[in-house]
Design a protein around this motif. Structure first.
Motif, PDB file in Angstrom:
ATOM      1  N   ARG A  48       0.887  -1.348   0.025  1.00 52.63           N
ATOM      2  CA  ARG A  48      -0.156  -0.143   0.186  1.00 52.63           C
ATOM      3  C   ARG A  48       0.806   1.325   0.020  1.00 52.63           C
ATOM      4  O   ARG A  48       0.685   2.164  -0.617  1.00 52.63           O
ATOM      5  CB  ARG A  48      -0.806  -0.064   0.978  1.00 52.63           C
ATOM      6  CG  ARG A  48      -2.350  -0.393   0.795  1.00 52.63           C
ATOM      7  CD  ARG A  48      -3.487  -0.214   2.068  1.00 52.63           C
ATOM      8  NE  ARG A  48      -2.798  -0.309   3.218  1.00 52.63           N
ATOM      9  CZ  ARG A  48      -2.764   0.902   4.069  1.00 52.63           C
ATOM     10  NH1 ARG A  48      -3.176   1.741   3.881  1.00 52.63           N
ATOM     11  NH2 ARG A  48      -2.288   0.737   5.320  1.00 52.63           N
ATOM     12  N   GLU A 100       2.451   1.793  -3.380  1.00 55.86           N
ATOM     13  CA  GLU A 100       1.488   2.341  -4.399  1.00 55.86           C
ATOM     14  C   GLU A 100       1.362   3.763  -4.177  1.00 55.86           C
ATOM     15  O   GLU A 100       0.967   4.545  -5.109  1.00 55.86           O
ATOM     16  CB  GLU A 100       0.112   1.498  -4.230  1.00 55.86           C
ATOM     17  CG  GLU A 100       0.332   0.276  -5.043  1.00 55.86           C
ATOM     18  CD  GLU A 100      -0.925  -0.524  -4.448  1.00 55.86           C
ATOM     19  OE1 GLU A 100      -1.755  -0.259  -4.079  1.00 55.86           O
ATOM     20  OE2 GLU A 100      -1.058  -1.786  -5.284  1.00 55.86           O
ATOM     21  N   LYS A 101       1.156   4.072  -2.823  1.00 54.48           N
ATOM     22  CA  LYS A 101       0.922   5.710  -2.480  1.00 54.48           C
ATOM     23  C   LYS A 101       2.307   6.572  -3.229  1.00 54.48           C
ATOM     24  O   LYS A 101       2.100   7.620  -3.605  1.00 54.48           O
ATOM     25  CB  LYS A 101       0.787   5.685  -0.990  1.00 54.48           C
ATOM     26  CG  LYS A 101      -0.529   5.798  -0.586  1.00 54.48           C
ATOM     27  CD  LYS A 101      -0.718   6.517   0.767  1.00 54.48           C
ATOM     28  CE  LYS A 101      -0.064   5.837   2.055  1.00 54.48           C
ATOM     29  NZ  LYS A 101      -0.695   6.318   3.230  1.00 54.48           N
ATOM     30  N   LYS A 109       1.936   6.602  -6.950  1.00 54.61           N
ATOM     31  CA  LYS A 109       1.176   7.654  -7.266  1.00 54.61           C
ATOM     32  C   LYS A 109       1.662   8.977  -7.280  1.00 54.61           C
ATOM     33  O   LYS A 109       1.405   9.879  -7.819  1.00 54.61           O
ATOM     34  CB  LYS A 109      -0.211   7.420  -6.510  1.00 54.61           C
ATOM     35  CG  LYS A 109      -1.469   8.282  -6.733  1.00 54.61           C
ATOM     36  CD  LYS A 109      -2.574   7.831  -6.010  1.00 54.61           C
ATOM     37  CE  LYS A 109      -3.843   8.620  -6.603  1.00 54.61           C
ATOM     38  NZ  LYS A 109      -3.613  10.150  -6.438  1.00 54.61           N
ATOM     39  N   CYS A 110       2.255   9.215  -5.978  1.00 56.18           N
ATOM     40  CA  CYS A 110       2.970  10.611  -5.587  1.00 56.18           C
ATOM     41  C   CYS A 110       3.879  10.954  -6.863  1.00 56.18           C
ATOM     42  O   CYS A 110       3.750  12.122  -7.442  1.00 56.18           O
ATOM     43  CB  CYS A 110       3.611  10.853  -4.366  1.00 56.18           C
ATOM     44  SG  CYS A 110       4.436  11.832  -3.991  1.00 56.18           S
ATOM     45  N   CYS A 135       8.145  13.699  -3.010  1.00 57.15           N
ATOM     46  CA  CYS A 135       7.417  12.651  -2.290  1.00 57.15           C
ATOM     47  C   CYS A 135       8.183  11.840  -1.468  1.00 57.15           C
ATOM     48  O   CYS A 135       8.249  10.959  -1.019  1.00 57.15           O
ATOM     49  CB  CYS A 135       7.401  11.741  -3.592  1.00 57.15           C
ATOM     50  SG  CYS A 135       6.426  12.166  -4.873  1.00 57.15           S
ATOM     51  N   GLU A 148       6.173  10.164   1.376  1.00 54.13           N
ATOM     52  CA  GLU A 148       5.913   8.646   1.121  1.00 54.13           C
ATOM     53  C   GLU A 148       6.997   7.785   1.183  1.00 54.13           C
ATOM     54  O   GLU A 148       6.613   6.608   1.471  1.00 54.13           O
ATOM     55  CB  GLU A 148       5.201   8.656  -0.259  1.00 54.13           C
ATOM     56  CG  GLU A 148       3.851   9.262  -0.353  1.00 54.13           C
ATOM     57  CD  GLU A 148       3.908  10.809  -0.258  1.00 54.13           C
ATOM     58  OE1 GLU A 148       4.905  11.560  -0.292  1.00 54.13           O
ATOM     59  OE2 GLU A 148       2.558  11.612  -0.151  1.00 54.13           O
ATOM     60  N   TYR A 175       7.237   4.425   3.466  1.00 58.15           N
ATOM     61  CA  TYR A 175       7.419   2.997   2.945  1.00 58.15           C
ATOM     62  C   TYR A 175       8.447   2.341   4.030  1.00 58.15           C
ATOM     63  O   TYR A 175       8.474   1.249   4.162  1.00 58.15           O
ATOM     64  CB  TYR A 175       7.808   3.170   1.621  1.00 58.15           C
ATOM     65  CG  TYR A 175       8.141   1.925   0.808  1.00 58.15           C
ATOM     66  CD1 TYR A 175       9.349   1.390   0.835  1.00 58.15           C
ATOM     67  CD2 TYR A 175       7.352   0.763   0.570  1.00 58.15           C
ATOM     68  CE1 TYR A 175       9.832   0.059   0.421  1.00 58.15           C
ATOM     69  CE2 TYR A 175       7.538  -0.258   0.148  1.00 58.15           C
ATOM     70  CZ  TYR A 175       8.874  -0.690  -0.106  1.00 58.15           C
ATOM     71  OH  TYR A 175       8.947  -2.000  -0.408  1.00 58.15           O
TER      72      TYR A 175
END
Lengths: 275, 89
Positions: B32, B35-36, B39-40, B51, B54, B58
């Motif tokens: 998850r 993926e965030k 996407k960022c 980013c 994010e 991770y």
């Protein structure tokens, strides 16, 4: 000799059966014999007419005579002979020096291997490791904001490895001194587990020494179960000294390329490094 | 590893990573966060500086699930984000 034999027989005795009854001397022996005659006024035979006048003919081995004649100094002049001796001595000296130079070259070629290694380590040429980068450096490094570098990603597999391996982003824009994360994705479409091991490459080569990976997935065996797909992250940064290197002024694009190979069971891959 | 056989030119020397290799996330526990992050990146034209939160999330996920050795975030270059400051530009 001359008067005792009949002329024809003399020729036979000297030259063997191959003779011509008339004409000039045909063989070496006859020519030399003519030269040895006392009547001949040439360069040889100076000063000793006596024995020849008696008439005995010494048929010494002509081959030996000729060989001695070749080794004898060309002239009997004492000055010329001294000069020849001098030349011979100098020739020997030159030969000695050349032999010494050849041995020296051979030794230098053996010594070149460790010497070159030393030279590379001190001057940093050949892409060897730059000044050590430790974890403390990461803590204290300051991003160089005005130098944006595009990092592109490339993924390859060896022909025998049946993985689908690709980067999840084609490029990323970073600045030196900033840590960055990137992802690759690998999928094993077959029905048996496969172990892969990867290595990487950075172009341009000179920029490769500034490309530091904090953590990645290379040089260790990675096992993928059948039909499994995983994300493989790469956590890296570009050394801030990159911005101060004059050779890197025109470098705006760095390409990181990973290649996966199939790892055989029990096969140990050496960790890269000099030793 | 360069396969160029000319000894005069520079060649590439691969170096092992500082902290070794990431264990594979076989169970997708941090997917998850990944993926965030992706996407960022896609939203910001792949600029890493925007980013970083994010990516920090991770890596924290990985550390919590034993997929990465525990390290203080400063040592990973996230010192500026730990204090709770807004994302750097």
């Amino acid at each position: 000799m001359g008067g005792l034999w009949r002329p024809g027989w003399r020729r036979v005795a000297l030259c063997g059966w191959r003779w011509r009854p008339l004409g000039r001397p045909t063989c070496v022996a006859e020519r030399v014999e003519r030269w040895l005659k006392p009547e001949r006024s040439g360069t040889g035979g100076a000063g000793t007419p006596g024995p020849r006048l008696i008439g005995t003919w010494r048929r010494s081995s002509l081959a030996r005579d000729l060989a001695v004649a070749a080794r004898r100094p060309k002239s009997t002049n004492p000055q010329a002979r001294a000069q020849e001796e001098e030349w011979r001595r100098r020739n020997k000296t030159v030969l000695t020096y050349m032999a010494a130079a050849a041995v020296g070259m051979l030794g230098a070629s053996y010594a070149a291997v460790p010497l070159y290694r030393l030279y590379c380590q001190t001057t940093g040429l050949g892409g060897s490791v730059a000044a050590g980068h430790s974890t403390d450096q990461i803590e204290n490094m300051v991003p160089v904001k005005d130098r944006i570098i595009k990092v592109t990603f490339n993924a390859d597999v060896h022909a025998s490895l049946q993985w689908n391996f690709r980067p999840q982003q084609t490029e990323i824009y970073v600045v030196p001194g900033e840590t960055a994360l990137a992802f690759y994705k690998a999928k094993n479409p077959t029905d048996k587990p496969i172990i892969g091991i990867s290595t990487y490459n950075v172009v341009p080569f000179e920029a490769g020494q500034y490309f530091n990976k904090i953590q990645c997935f290379c040089f260790e065996e990675q096992r993928l179960n059948p039909q499994e797909e995983v994300d493989m992250p790469v956590f890296f940064y570009i050394d801030p000294e990159f911005a101060e290197d004059p050779r890197m002024v025109n470098v705006d694009l760095i390409t990181l390329s990973y290649t996966f190979f199939e790892a055989k069971e029990g096969h140990q891959l050496p960790i890269p490094g000099y030793n | 590893m360069s396969t160029a056989m000319n000894f005069g030119s520079k060649s590439f020397q691969p170096r092992p990573p500082d902290k070794g290799s990431f264990p594979l996330d076989h169970f997708g526990e941090c997917k998850r966060f990944q993926e965030k992050f992706m996407k960022c990146l896609r939203d910001n034209q792949f600029e890493n500086a925007l980013c970083r939160h994010e990516s920090k999330d991770y890596l924290e996920c990985r550390m919590q699930r034993q997929l990465m050795a525990q390290e203080p975030l400063e040592k990973l270059g996230f010192g500026d984000l730990v204090d709770g400051k807004a994302g750097k530009h």
